[in-house]
Design a protein around this motif. Structure first.
Motif: not given
Length: 815
Positions: A810-815
């Motif tokens: 999910i963090r990848v989507s915010n990168k």
């Protein structure tokens, strides 16, 4: 009066022809109808192929002719017209005429543009004849009129130019006298002023309909095809594409020029000045609204971008050299050369320095263009004033289109940054002053990724699709897949994230689906998948070339960790619970960090320390905010904590370790946990994330195991040594008990040094009451000098480790 045009797919089968007739019957009840039809789907290509074979003395042209003949006879039979001798005789006469023409091409070994036009005209003549006769046989007031008797052109064969004055007069005169309710016209075909058969270019049936509509100044022109209008982008490449309800003429022309094949670009011109709307409709779904093209609509879209289109098979040619700077005439000579060779330019850009001119043409013309241009500038090239023309092939043009883009800031920046984040290299850029079109040249292999990325950015309500490849679907991996499946709806609705698992692998088999695997049945799919291969898994992820791709490593395999760099270099994010890469040499760890930044591919490994606990994320936030870590104290092994929390003078150490392994708290080889190597790796990672250069051998490891334990040759041998050395472990417990302490395996980092080892923890210490498999980390920093920041919770177990991996995804989507 209504003018409708039906394309090749719409008349490509008996079923579809019946649908066309039904639509015409409905329209004719209210007003007179003019219907323009294309050749039966695929027939024009077959005619050209037959001619090419005949020209090259290949007798297979007869097979192509037979296929054309059989296709039309089959349709005639299915429409119950074959018993009508007059209709069958006419069809056979036309087919015999076609066969004679092909035989002639074969005999003289030549196919001129003039002959080619005569040849391909058979497609529309045959389809229009069959449709008109079918309607007449059903009692409909219908007649076929040959368009060659109405549309007059010059003699520019294969793409003739219309002589509008004479053509318009012919059309007006005919339809003023015509009394029938339905008129069928073959599209695409025409005749020159000299009476020669000509054609209006591929897609010319649209053009025919527009010419007729403009000449009669009808209220609207309808183009019927096999899709419900012009889409936001190619629906074959982008599943989320949807029909655009309204477009301006200029937007429609831009989109059609850049590959939206629903509409032939010249179609717009005859109706543009008269402001006759064009309505694109779906023969297979006649009730769908489709797309209306006009200038009479109110813009209500949330984005100024109306569509995204592309042209493939593009060659990019560059003329450059210092001798071009400040010297007039280079552009004129260049474009005159291309015009002389009848090479169409589809893209052009020039730097303000005048050092180079870059332009795009059809790939098939690249060799001819290079030869001609090098000859034109032969003198300048010999004097080294300019370089020989540079040709790059295998490229595509993608274009954003929208009338209102010029009034919105940042469209270009948004486009290019979105492509850049997905490692899509832009070779050239062009944007007109009107800002209606922003075009970029990219590699053809990146087209699908580019279209999906841009469509997501401009049309999908801020939804972000993540394409996930997971290797290691054992205990933890299985939980991860299930968490993704169960949370899919929530993520899409609440976080605007659409996660698709497109690749899965265990040690034996692997499966892939670039549209997303069915996560309800993935285990059965895996049983019948292909043989697993680490390199093969990487190659498939690379070849899929999907936007926002993420590789998830749920193994403890060193060979898998060696591939992280390869994934990152292809802008595929890496999420890992495998600690080997981040605890390898500092040079390798640092290289992976640098690759992540260089290729804009996140490298996340939260689960390396503390499973699902936000240890690394918290530490990174402290460092990023300017804080400095002074020391770290931690119990980082859930497995060791479980062991020492369950070991006492009533149990055997061997039995407790066995229980820990059975419940999944240790690695398959428990020596990794009990030797302290796993904890050393974790404190090493925390030290490195605290901006300290350190390697594993720099960490002091005070092992509590005996020499026999450490030197055991196998897991079974190790367990045997635990039995033999039970007294040693009971002694460790007795000492702690006598001091009213708890045994905890502690990791420490202080003043640039780190160590791990078993300690007796007294009452009152934060570690004393640590239960079960829990971990605890205490960060002492400049901002937290006395009372540390404490993170505490379950630090082992398949479910919490999977949740940590899920959080990183999910963090990848915010990168």
């Amino acid at each position: 009066m209504n003018v409708l045009k039906f394309g090749g797919t719409s008349v490509g089968s008996t079923e579809n022809i019946n649908k066309v007739i039904s639509i015409l019957d409905k329209y004719s009840k209210d007003d007179r109808v003019i219907c323009v039809v294309s050749a039966v789907g695929g027939i024009t290509d077959k005619l050209l192929k037959a001619a090419e074979l005949a020209q090259t003395k290949n007798q297979d042209y007869i097979l192509e002719f037979d296929a054309i003949s059989n296709r039309h006879h089959k349709i005639l039979t299915e429409l119950t017209l074959s018993e009508n001798q007059n209709i069958s005789a006419h069809l056979n006469d036309k087919l015999q005429e076609l066969r004679s023409l092909l035989d002639g091409i074969f005999l003289i070994n030549e196919l001129s543009p003039k002959t080619s036009d005569k040849l391909v005209s058979f497609g529309e003549l045959l389809s229009s004849f069959i449709i008109a006769e079918t309607m007449k046989s059903r009692g409909m007031n219908c007649v076929r009129k040959n368009s060659q008797e109405l549309i007059v052109t010059n003699s520019n064969f294969t793409k003739a130019e219309v002589q509008y004055q004479q053509t318009n007069n012919n059309i007006k005169s005919y339809f003023q006298e015509a009394k029938q309710q339905i008129t069928i016209l073959p599209g695409f075909i025409s005749k020159s002023t000299l009476g020669e058969i000509t054609t209006l270019g591929r897609g010319g049936s649209d053009f025919t309909a527009a010419i007729v509509a403009a000449a009669l100044n009808v209220s609207s022109l309808e183009i019927w095809t096999d899709v419900s209008g012009m889409f936001t982008t190619n629906p074959k490449l982008v599943k989320q594409a949807f029909p655009i309800e309204n477009l301006s003429y200029q937007e429609a022309m831009e989109l059609s020029h850049f590959g939206a094949k629903v509409l032939y670009p010249p179609t717009v011109q005859p109706v543009l000045n008269l402001n006759i709307p064009i309505h694109i409709k779906n023969t297979l779904d006649p009730d769908a609204f489709g797309t209306k093209i006009s200038n009479d609509f109110i813009e209500n879209s949330t984005t100024p971008v109306r569509g995204i289109s592309n042209i493939n098979n593009v060659a990019l040619l560059t003329l450059q050299g210092n001798g071009m700077v400040g010297i007039p005439g280079f552009s004129k000579r260049l474009f005159e050369t291309l015009a002389h060779e009848k090479i169409n330019i589809i893209f052009i850009t020039q730097a303000s320095s005048e050092h180079s001119i870059c332009f795009g043409i059809d790939d098939k013309d690249s060799l001819l263009a290079k030869t001609a241009i090098d000859l034109t500038f032969e003198n300048e090239i010999s004097l080294h004033k300019i370089d020989p023309i540079i040709v790059e092939t295998g490229l595509s043009i993608i274009a954003l289109v929208g009338d209102k883009m010029k009034s919105h800031q940042g469209i270009s920046g948004k486009m290019f940054s979105t492509l850049g984040k997905n490692n899509i290299n832009i070779r050239a850029i062009a944007q007109g002053a009107s800002e209606r079109n922003i075009s970029a040249v990219i590699s053809e292999k990146d087209v699908k990724k580019a279209l999906n990325t841009l469509h997501e950015c401009f049309f999908e309500d801020n939804n972000k699709q993540l394409n996930v490849f997971i290797t290691g679907v054992g205990n933890v991996g299985e939980h991860l897949v299930e968490q993704i499946r169960s949370q899919k709806k929530y993520l899409k609705e609440q976080l605007k994230i659409n996660i698709k698992v497109v690749g899965l692998s265990n040690s034996r088999m692997m499966i892939f689906n670039d549209s997303g695997l069915n996560l309800k049945d993935w285990k059965n799919q895996l049983l019948t998948g292909e043989k697993a291969s680490l390199e093969g898994f990487f190659e498939r992820a690379k070849d899929f070339n999907l936007r926002n791709s993420i590789f998830v490593d749920v193994t403890a395999n060193e060979e898998v960790s060696k591939l992280y760099g390869a994934y990152l270099k292809h802008s595929i994010a890496v999420v890992a619970c495998n600690k080997i890469a981040c605890s390898s040499s500092f040079e390798n760890y640092n290289e992976l960090k640098n690759l992540s930044l260089k290729y804009n591919a996140p490298f996340l490994f939260e689960t390396n320390v503390g499973a699902g606990l936000p240890v690394i994320d918290t530490l990174n936030n402290l460092i990023a905010s300017g804080d400095k870590v002074t020391s770290i104290q931690a119990v980082l092994s859930g497995s060791l904590n479980f062991v020492f929390n369950n070991f006492d003078d009533t149990t055997k150490f061997h039995d407790v370790v066995k229980q820990a392994q059975k419940e999944g708290y240790t690695e398959p080889d428990p020596r990794i946990d009990l030797s302290g190597v796993d904890v050393a790796r974790k404190i090493l990672i925390l030290a490195r994330e605290s901006v300290t250069k350190m390697n594993l051998e720099d960490i002091e490891n005070d092992s509590f195991l005996t020499k026999a334990n450490l030197e055991s040759g196998s897991v079974d041998d190790f367990y045997n040594t635990l039995i033999d050395d039970e007294a040693h472990f009971q002694k460790l417990y007795a000492s702690a008990k006598s001091n009213d302490c708890q045994l905890k395996y502690v990791a420490e980092f202080n003043e640039g040094k780190a160590k791990v080892g078993l300690k007796e923890i007294p009452q009152g210490h934060p570690f004393y009451n640590l239960e079960g498999k829990d971990n605890i980390v205490m960060f002492y920093t400049q901002r937290y000098p006395e009372q540390p920041m404490i993170i505490k919770g379950a630090g082992a177990g398949a479910e919490v480790t999977a949740s940590g991996l899920f959080a990183d995804i999910i963090r990848v989507s915010n990168k």
